[in-house]
Design an enzyme around this catalytic site. Structure first.
Site, PDB file in Angstrom:
ATOM      1  N   PRO A 108       0.927  -0.911  -0.486  1.00 45.02           N
ATOM      2  CA  PRO A 108      -0.056   0.297   0.111  1.00 45.02           C
ATOM      3  C   PRO A 108       0.999   1.453  -0.037  1.00 45.02           C
ATOM      4  O   PRO A 108       2.072   1.494   0.649  1.00 45.02           O
ATOM      5  CB  PRO A 108      -1.210   0.049   1.385  1.00 45.02           C
ATOM      6  CG  PRO A 108      -0.665  -1.431   1.622  1.00 45.02           C
ATOM      7  CD  PRO A 108       0.584  -1.704   1.500  1.00 45.02           C
ATOM      8  N   ALA A 145       1.659   5.061   3.243  1.00 39.12           N
ATOM      9  CA  ALA A 145       1.143   3.579   4.332  1.00 39.12           C
ATOM     10  C   ALA A 145       2.377   3.528   5.385  1.00 39.12           C
ATOM     11  O   ALA A 145       1.776   3.043   6.213  1.00 39.12           O
ATOM     12  CB  ALA A 145       0.248   2.822   3.947  1.00 39.12           C
ATOM     13  N   GLY A 146       3.846   4.127   5.162  1.00 36.28           N
ATOM     14  CA  GLY A 146       4.634   4.076   6.017  1.00 36.28           C
ATOM     15  C   GLY A 146       4.967   2.378   5.626  1.00 36.28           C
ATOM     16  O   GLY A 146       6.523   2.211   6.845  1.00 36.28           O
ATOM     17  N   GLY A 192       7.094   1.891   3.062  1.00 36.64           N
ATOM     18  CA  GLY A 192       8.041   1.765   1.781  1.00 36.64           C
ATOM     19  C   GLY A 192       8.153   1.640   0.912  1.00 36.64           C
ATOM     20  O   GLY A 192       8.969   1.280   0.152  1.00 36.64           O
ATOM     21  N   ALA A 200      10.283   2.703  -1.751  1.00 34.39           N
ATOM     22  CA  ALA A 200      11.062   2.834  -1.979  1.00 34.39           C
ATOM     23  C   ALA A 200      12.106   1.956  -2.201  1.00 34.39           C
ATOM     24  O   ALA A 200      12.410   0.761  -3.012  1.00 34.39           O
ATOM     25  CB  ALA A 200      12.028   3.099  -0.736  1.00 34.39           C
ATOM     26  N   ASP A 254      14.714   3.594   3.882  1.00 35.44           N
ATOM     27  CA  ASP A 254      13.407   2.833   3.306  1.00 35.44           C
ATOM     28  C   ASP A 254      14.331   2.057   2.720  1.00 35.44           C
ATOM     29  O   ASP A 254      14.211   1.300   1.937  1.00 35.44           O
ATOM     30  CB  ASP A 254      12.596   3.674   2.960  1.00 35.44           C
ATOM     31  CG  ASP A 254      11.581   3.882   3.764  1.00 35.44           C
ATOM     32  OD1 ASP A 254      11.272   3.636   5.241  1.00 35.44           O
ATOM     33  OD2 ASP A 254      10.609   3.437   3.459  1.00 35.44           O
TER      34      ASP A 254
HETATM   35  C1  MEV Z   1      10.228   7.096   6.820  1.00 41.27           C
HETATM   36  O1  MEV Z   1      10.060   5.311   6.320  1.00 41.27           O
HETATM   37  C2  MEV Z   1       9.765   7.326   7.875  1.00 41.27           C
HETATM   38  C3  MEV Z   1      10.607   8.272   8.175  1.00 41.27           C
HETATM   39  O2  MEV Z   1      11.808   8.251   9.996  1.00 41.27           O
HETATM   40  C4  MEV Z   1      11.615   9.493   7.734  1.00 41.27           C
HETATM   41  C5  MEV Z   1      12.796   9.052   6.698  1.00 41.27           C
HETATM   42  O3  MEV Z   1      13.368   7.910   8.093  1.00 41.27           O
HETATM   43  O4  MEV Z   1      13.474   8.957   5.477  1.00 41.27           O
HETATM   44  C6  MEV Z   1       9.434   9.353   9.217  1.00 41.27           C
END
Ligand code: MEV
Length: 322
Positions: free
Chosen positions: A104, A107-108, A110, A113, A155
């Protein structure tokens, strides 16, 4: 001459340390399934990048043919990354790339990347460039900077390397052995957010209140070492506890939100040992660990959660696909 290649790279979850890592503190990150797959093939006169129904087309001189020049091209960072990669290696050719990501987006997890890393690997295979992991990360970082502003680089490192790492900045990491199967529940709040906005918010906090930020970061350092120890020992109960404490520190930095807090509480209600936001926060995903029996209860969660799944951590990094 090779006509087509493909490569895949995993998504990721940060178990400890998002945002603190942008300010130079170490973070513990692990690769997870699902993955992103990128397929590339040679092309005559145009370069085409396609992801679902988003398409970008560039002409012989690199000029944007589609979408029209005044329309934002969401795939531009990937095109720019590929152009630089090929230029650096003296390749003057066009290609078609098709992105198929099961991760997704926004959504955190990665996703960008994973796509960038798989893209670089697929191009390296197509043109016989033989890029190693460090070079793949270097090029993927170019796209990541265009996508996210000032990312820490965590990431693309985990997407390329796989497994679990303690990340300390570009090129500085150590691999963590995960000897115990550790399932993690991932719950998507359904709220998409921009990493660059969330990072800017925390950096602003750190600049305006350096004293408080430093204290939170010091606490974070203790949480990380306890959390890392519990992961290495396979002590899931302790791991969950320290994940929740990490979440409280992130809440103090102002990167939680109502949807995140609701998701966190819903997970804890299922009997999970602990939970936290993962990635930039503000929305995106919440992760949790718990006793074996708790994972099957995910199916009973309210329907507004767009995605939830259970994944094993420390899966393989970027690989060529057939
Ligand atoms: C990245 O997934 C999360 C953050 O720490 C940004 C980063 O490290 O580039 C918020």
């Amino acid at each position: 001459m090779i006509e087509k290649t493909a490569a895949s790279a995993p998504g990721k979850i940060i178990l400890f340390g998002e945002h603190f890592v942008v300010s130079g503190y170490p973070a513990l990150v692990t690769a997870i399934e699902p993955r992103a797959v990128v397929r590339v093939q040679r092309s005559e006169n145009t370069t085409v990048v396609k992801s679902g129904n988003i398409i970008g087309v560039w002409g012989k001189g690199g000029e944007q043919l589609y979408p029209p020049k005044n329309v934002k091209n969401h795939l531009q960072p990937l095109h720019d990354m590929a152009v630089k990669l090929l230029e650096d290696h003296g390749v003057r050719e066009h290609f078609k790339a098709e992105i198929d990501s099961q991760i997704p987006g926004s959504a955190g997890l990665g996703s960008s990347a994973a796509v960038s890393v798989a893209f670089v690997k697929a191009l390296s295979d197509l043109y016989g460039l033989g890029l190693g992991l460090e070079a793949i990360i270097k090029y993927a970082m170019l796209a990541e900077r265009e996508f996210h502003g000032t990312p820490s680089g965590i990431d693309p490192h985990i997407a390329a390397l796989g497994g679990a790492i303690l990340y300390n900045g570009p090129g500085k990491y150590s691999r963590i052995q995960v000897n115990h199967p550790t399932p993690v529940a991932v719950l998507h709040t359904g709220v998409r957010r921009k990493t660059s906005t969330m990072v800017a918010h925390v950096q602003d906090f750190a600049a305006k209140r350096p004293d408080i930020f430093r204290e939170l970061a010091e606490l974070y350092g203790q949480v990380l070492s306890k959390g890392l120890h519990s992961l290495e020992q396979g002590d899931v109960k302790e791991l969950g506890k320290w994940m929740t404490v990490n979440h409280i520190l992130l809440r103090a930095l102002g990167v939680s939100s109502d949807p995140v807090e609701r998701a966190l509480n819903d997970l804890l209600q299922l009997g999970m040992y602990g939970a936290k936001l993962t990635g930039a926060g503000g929305g995106g995903c919440v992760i949790a660990v718990g006793p074996e029996t708790s994972y099957s209860r995910l199916r009973g969660l309210p329907r507004h959660y767009q995605t939830f799944f259970t994944t094993q951590i420390a899966c393989r990094g970027v690989v060529s696909e057939s």
